[in-house]
Design a protein around this motif. Structure first.
Motif, mmCIF file in Angstrom:
data_model
loop_
_atom_site.group_PDB
_atom_site.id
_atom_site.type_symbol
_atom_site.label_atom_id
_atom_site.label_comp_id
_atom_site.label_asym_id
_atom_site.label_seq_id
_atom_site.Cartn_x
_atom_site.Cartn_y
_atom_site.Cartn_z
ATOM 1 N N ILE A 1 0.798 -1.233 0.058
ATOM 2 C CA ILE A 1 0.091 -0.021 0.038
ATOM 3 C C ILE A 1 0.823 1.429 -0.085
ATOM 4 O O ILE A 1 0.310 2.254 -0.397
ATOM 5 C CB ILE A 1 -1.046 0.017 1.075
ATOM 6 C CG1 ILE A 1 -0.245 -0.194 2.534
ATOM 7 C CG2 ILE A 1 -2.146 -1.183 0.902
ATOM 8 C CD1 ILE A 1 -1.168 -0.054 3.766
ATOM 9 N N LEU A 2 2.029 1.129 0.427
ATOM 10 C CA LEU A 2 2.961 2.259 0.409
ATOM 11 C C LEU A 2 2.248 3.768 0.429
ATOM 12 O O LEU A 2 2.447 4.639 -0.440
ATOM 13 C CB LEU A 2 3.926 2.465 -0.732
ATOM 14 C CG LEU A 2 5.010 1.182 -0.705
ATOM 15 C CD1 LEU A 2 5.761 1.311 -1.984
ATOM 16 C CD2 LEU A 2 5.954 1.487 0.514
ATOM 17 N N THR A 3 1.517 4.148 1.302
ATOM 18 C CA THR A 3 0.588 5.325 1.280
ATOM 19 C C THR A 3 1.251 6.272 2.575
ATOM 20 O O THR A 3 0.741 7.342 2.275
ATOM 21 C CB THR A 3 -0.646 4.859 1.504
ATOM 22 O OG1 THR A 3 -1.020 4.199 2.761
ATOM 23 C CG2 THR A 3 -1.486 4.529 0.377
ATOM 24 N N ASP A 4 2.362 5.762 3.284
ATOM 25 C CA ASP A 4 2.674 6.688 4.216
ATOM 26 C C ASP A 4 3.395 7.694 3.783
ATOM 27 O O ASP A 4 3.896 7.701 2.598
ATOM 28 C CB ASP A 4 3.513 5.662 5.348
ATOM 29 C CG ASP A 4 4.630 5.108 4.814
ATOM 30 O OD1 ASP A 4 5.162 5.472 3.682
ATOM 31 O OD2 ASP A 4 5.274 4.241 5.459
ATOM 32 N N ASP A 5 3.597 8.899 4.540
ATOM 33 C CA ASP A 5 4.035 9.935 3.756
ATOM 34 C C ASP A 5 5.527 9.911 3.815
ATOM 35 O O ASP A 5 6.508 10.532 2.802
ATOM 36 C CB ASP A 5 3.867 11.170 4.731
ATOM 37 C CG ASP A 5 2.299 11.708 4.769
ATOM 38 O OD1 ASP A 5 1.774 11.409 3.830
ATOM 39 O OD2 ASP A 5 2.088 12.426 5.671
ATOM 40 N N ASP A 6 6.061 8.914 4.584
ATOM 41 C CA ASP A 6 7.724 8.662 4.656
ATOM 42 C C ASP A 6 7.941 7.518 3.560
ATOM 43 O O ASP A 6 9.215 7.507 3.384
ATOM 44 C CB ASP A 6 8.059 8.283 6.001
ATOM 45 C CG ASP A 6 7.702 9.344 7.060
ATOM 46 O OD1 ASP A 6 7.786 10.468 6.659
ATOM 47 O OD2 ASP A 6 7.003 9.083 8.054
ATOM 48 N N LYS A 7 7.210 7.156 2.883
ATOM 49 C CA LYS A 7 7.565 6.007 1.774
ATOM 50 C C LYS A 7 8.554 5.054 2.314
ATOM 51 O O LYS A 7 9.553 4.686 1.648
ATOM 52 C CB LYS A 7 8.162 6.728 0.549
ATOM 53 C CG LYS A 7 7.280 7.529 -0.158
ATOM 54 C CD LYS A 7 7.616 8.512 -1.268
ATOM 55 C CE LYS A 7 6.642 9.417 -1.833
ATOM 56 N NZ LYS A 7 6.151 10.101 -1.290
ATOM 57 N N ILE A 8 8.386 4.447 3.500
ATOM 58 C CA ILE A 8 9.227 3.654 4.394
ATOM 59 C C ILE A 8 9.044 2.075 3.607
ATOM 60 O O ILE A 8 7.836 1.706 3.298
ATOM 61 C CB ILE A 8 8.807 3.354 5.709
ATOM 62 C CG1 ILE A 8 9.214 4.716 6.245
ATOM 63 C CG2 ILE A 8 9.778 2.474 6.327
ATOM 64 C CD1 ILE A 8 8.970 4.857 7.776
ATOM 65 N N VAL A 9 10.035 1.421 3.352
ATOM 66 C CA VAL A 9 9.966 0.107 2.815
ATOM 67 C C VAL A 9 10.266 -0.759 4.037
ATOM 68 O O VAL A 9 11.410 -0.713 4.694
ATOM 69 C CB VAL A 9 11.092 0.023 1.736
ATOM 70 C CG1 VAL A 9 11.126 -1.517 1.169
ATOM 71 C CG2 VAL A 9 10.980 0.773 0.536
#
Length: 171
Positions: free
Chosen positions: A118-126
């Motif tokens: 979903i990669l929707t967090d603002d920080d684009k954490i993997v």
């Protein structure tokens, strides 16, 4: 009628299996981030005799650091060097726009896969799972080192952005 249904079913199966081999986000996390090797990094001194020769570990990726740190569990100086290397790689990945967070524990790989889809967090954490059920002390140490570095970089970046916004508003 059954021929038509069979034809439609075969058509959809064909479409599903003949799609491009683009990686999904979880696969990208493993291949392009966790396994990314920085060839300009020198091997860590003291690890040549520590790790089996056929392993060929240069500690140029997070994967190699995570995989190799278990060999150095009783050798504090080498363990410290591997932790520093993991943080160095974490900083490089962050500067390339890929903050990394290592997870471990029951169902951590499923959770990491889901978070990466979903990669929707603002920080684009993997998110990358390094262990499921059995977690060694060395894996906990390297996860904490990487995660602390990532969060510090993210928080520093947010702080700088906030200061810049405040300056722009006051002008």
């Amino acid at each position: 009628m059954t021929k038509r249904i069979l034809f439609i079913l075969l058509f959809f199966i064909n479409q599903a299996f003949s799609q491009d081999r683009n990686y999904s986000n979880p696969e990208k996390a493993i291949i392009e981030v966790f396994g990314k090797c920085y060839k300009d990094l020198e091997p860590i001194e003291g690890t040549i005799n520590l790790i089996p020769e056929k392993e060929n570990v240069r500690f140029c990726s997070l994967y190699q650091c995570v995989r190799g740190i278990g060999y150095a569990e009783n050798k504090k100086e080498i363990e410290s060097s591997i932790l520093k290397r993991a943080v160095e790689i974490t900083v490089r990945l962050y500067s390339e726009g890929t903050p990394v967070y290592l997870t471990y524990g029951m169902n951590s790989s499923s959770q990491a896969d889901w978070d990466n889809e979903i990669l929707t967090d603002d920080d684009k954490i993997v998110y990358i799972s390094v262990a499921e059920c059995i977690v060694s002390q060395s894996l906990i140490k390297i996860s904490e080192a990487v995660n602390n570095a990532t969060m510090e970089l993210i928080n520093n970046s947010k702080s700088v952005k906030q200061k810049n916004r405040t300056k722009e508003v006051s002008k």
